[in-house]
Design a protein around this motif. Sequence first.
Motif, mmCIF file in Angstrom:
data_model
loop_
_atom_site.group_PDB
_atom_site.id
_atom_site.type_symbol
_atom_site.label_atom_id
_atom_site.label_comp_id
_atom_site.label_asym_id
_atom_site.label_seq_id
_atom_site.Cartn_x
_atom_site.Cartn_y
_atom_site.Cartn_z
ATOM 1 N N UNK A 25 0.858 -1.186 0.000
ATOM 2 C CA UNK A 25 0.000 0.000 0.000
ATOM 3 C C UNK A 25 0.896 1.238 0.000
ATOM 4 N N UNK A 26 0.558 2.251 -0.793
ATOM 5 C CA UNK A 26 1.353 3.486 -0.773
ATOM 6 C C UNK A 26 0.953 4.361 0.404
ATOM 7 N N UNK A 27 1.914 5.107 0.916
ATOM 8 C CA UNK A 27 1.628 6.079 1.971
ATOM 9 C C UNK A 27 2.249 7.408 1.571
ATOM 10 N N UNK A 28 1.548 8.499 1.853
ATOM 11 C CA UNK A 28 1.999 9.826 1.409
ATOM 12 C C UNK A 28 3.286 10.250 2.097
ATOM 13 N N UNK A 29 3.520 9.786 3.319
ATOM 14 C CA UNK A 29 4.776 10.026 4.016
ATOM 15 C C UNK A 29 5.085 11.514 4.178
ATOM 16 N N UNK A 30 4.071 12.304 4.532
ATOM 17 C CA UNK A 30 4.262 13.746 4.741
ATOM 18 C C UNK A 30 3.920 14.127 6.170
ATOM 19 N N UNK A 31 4.192 13.268 7.122
ATOM 20 C CA UNK A 31 3.845 13.564 8.508
ATOM 21 C C UNK A 31 4.882 14.454 9.193
ATOM 22 N N UNK A 32 6.087 14.521 8.636
ATOM 23 C CA UNK A 32 7.114 15.376 9.228
ATOM 24 C C UNK A 32 6.875 16.838 8.831
ATOM 25 N N UNK A 33 6.983 17.775 9.777
ATOM 26 C CA UNK A 33 6.706 19.188 9.473
ATOM 27 C C UNK A 33 7.573 19.737 8.344
ATOM 28 N N UNK A 34 8.819 19.289 8.259
ATOM 29 C CA UNK A 34 9.712 19.852 7.232
ATOM 30 C C UNK A 34 9.357 19.402 5.818
ATOM 31 N N UNK A 35 8.504 18.374 5.654
ATOM 32 C CA UNK A 35 8.130 17.930 4.304
ATOM 33 C C UNK A 35 6.750 18.439 3.882
ATOM 34 N N UNK A 73 1.895 1.500 9.380
ATOM 35 C CA UNK A 73 1.825 2.955 9.365
ATOM 36 C C UNK A 73 2.557 3.593 10.548
ATOM 37 N N UNK A 74 2.925 2.790 11.538
ATOM 38 C CA UNK A 74 3.698 3.346 12.648
ATOM 39 C C UNK A 74 5.177 3.495 12.285
ATOM 40 N N UNK A 75 5.573 2.949 11.119
ATOM 41 C CA UNK A 75 6.961 3.078 10.638
ATOM 42 C C UNK A 75 6.959 3.573 9.187
ATOM 43 N N UNK A 76 6.325 4.718 8.903
ATOM 44 C CA UNK A 76 6.206 5.147 7.507
ATOM 45 C C UNK A 76 7.515 5.615 6.886
ATOM 46 N N UNK A 77 8.507 5.907 7.722
ATOM 47 C CA UNK A 77 9.773 6.425 7.184
ATOM 48 C C UNK A 77 10.729 5.324 6.745
ATOM 49 N N UNK A 78 10.446 4.065 7.103
ATOM 50 C CA UNK A 78 11.364 2.996 6.717
ATOM 51 C C UNK A 78 11.298 2.797 5.204
ATOM 52 N N UNK A 79 12.399 3.052 4.504
ATOM 53 C CA UNK A 79 12.380 2.875 3.048
ATOM 54 C C UNK A 79 12.128 1.412 2.697
ATOM 55 N N UNK A 80 11.341 1.199 1.649
ATOM 56 C CA UNK A 80 11.013 -0.157 1.240
ATOM 57 C C UNK A 80 12.273 -0.937 0.884
ATOM 58 N N UNK A 81 13.239 -0.280 0.256
ATOM 59 C CA UNK A 81 14.495 -0.962 -0.106
ATOM 60 C C UNK A 81 15.205 -1.501 1.136
ATOM 61 N N UNK A 82 15.140 -0.751 2.243
ATOM 62 C CA UNK A 82 15.766 -1.204 3.486
ATOM 63 C C UNK A 82 15.037 -2.429 4.033
#
Length: 200
Positions: A25-35, A73-82
């Motif tokens: 599933x895709x996630x927008x990954x914009x939860x960080x204020x700087x993004x 969704x609790x780990x949205x920053x983990x890159x899929x490649x990792x």
Amino acid sequence: FMVLLAAFHAWLQRHAGLDTIRVGIPTANRHLPETQQVVGLFVNTLVVQSKVDEARSLDALFAQVRESVLQAQSHPDMPFDHLVEVLHPERHYGVHPVFQVMFNHLRQSRSDAETWPRLAIERLHFAEPDAQFELTLQTVEDEQGTVTVRFACARELFDAQTMVRMVGRYVALLRQMADAGTARGRIDGFSLLMPDEQRQ
């Protein structure tokens, strides 16, 4: 989103006969204020896994898919490649690692934009892109709550007639689940056959 995804897991299990189902599933990954104010694409891919047993009830499957979604969704920053590096899945040429099926649910709303002054909105229709996965289900929910179901597939794996039947089976499963009025029914108690298939 989670009901449609859980139904997709049940549908995949019935077609593939596998007990373990993994869907990207895709996630927008914009939860960080700087993004949040940055223009660009920040989509990441999460993997939702369920262990589907046909003797289990739908509410057990819903709970399992919900928990899997929340964990992912609790780990949205983990890159899929990792994730692929850590899991070390068996690799095959031309086959996406970890999962081969994608699900995306979109909510469309143009009401806010339509109130902007001097703004004209026109829907553009683009050519169909090539499938990135063996199978992708996209559901789109509009402002009235109407859900449109759309499948994209690798043409070398599925012909058009097969896909029409598979789409019909997914919609039939959703209708039966809605008509049942309860999620305690067994997963194998729902028929995936279309009326003509039942007669046959």
